[in-house]
Design a protein around this motif. Structure first.
Motif: not given
Length: 218
Positions: A48-49, A52-53, A56-57, A119, A122
């Motif tokens: 993850f970066s 937040e990412t 989303q995942s 959020t 994805h």
């Protein structure tokens, strides 16, 4: 103590959800998060970066788990589009319910609705692709540009319907979220009746249900 080396994506998600549920907020920094869970910060960036990412995942994984369950069902593959979508909804909301404390925290944390939608970005991609491949029968407009607009509108309206259902579920205080089950049945039935241009009976029935619930919840 030696740092954990065999860190998987699922480990990071588990650590993160546990932290959020325990502290009622997300970790302050990735460095602190890694230190608390005894792994090198660099391991986080392999998957993850940002937080937040990762968030989303989590909702993408909720979808993926739902789809995996449906794919294993022989009955599901024999259903028409309407009943496939109903099966998706009931299975998806079972998974949300199993993780309700986290979902409520994640979607209620920010008063800014746009952040909540981000959020779910994805999840939206996965769900839109799912709707596109359901082969929902609609009126043939016999023109490519109109067909493209119709298909885009179908995916957007299906996404809005899912968001509305999630909001209803978040606010639902009934035992075992029975009212959400009713909401799902009536809303999916009504949406397909609109597409099929069939009589308005189920749409009126759904409208009565919403009117009653609005009064009760107020």
């Amino acid at each position: 103590m030696a740092k954990k080396k065999n860190i998987k994506e699922s480990d990071l998600i588990s650590f993160y959800m546990d932290y959020v549920l325990t502290h009622n907020h997300k970790p302050k920094t990735i460095y602190a998060f890694a230190k608390d869970n005894n792994f090198e910060e660099q391991k986080f960036y392999e998957f993850f970066s940002s937080f937040e990412t990762l968030e989303q995942s989590i909702f993408k994984i909720f979808f993926d788990n739902t789809f995996a369950i449906l794919e294993k069902s022989e009955d599901y593959h024999s259903f028409d589009a309407r009943h496939k979508l109903l099966s998706f909804y009931f299975t998806f909301f079972e998974i949300l319910t199993a993780n309700r404390s986290y979902v409520v925290q994640a979607l209620s944390r920010d008063k800014n609705k746009l952040k909540s939608l981000k959020t779910l970005s994805h999840l939206k991609q996965r769900f839109s692709h799912y709707i596109e491949n359901l082969n929902i029968q609609t009126i043939d407009l016999k023109q490519e540009k109109l067909e493209n607009l119709k298909n885009k509108a179908l995916k957007e309206s299906a996404w809005i319907q899912l968001l509305v259902t999630m909001k209803f579920w978040l606010d639902d205080t009934s035992t075992s979220f029975e009212k959400t089950d009713v909401f799902i049945e009536k809303s999916v039935q009504a949406s397909f009746d609109i597409i099929d241009t069939t009589p308005l009976k189920s749409i009126i029935d759904f409208g009565k249900f919403l009117y009653k619930e609005k009064i009760n919840m107020n």
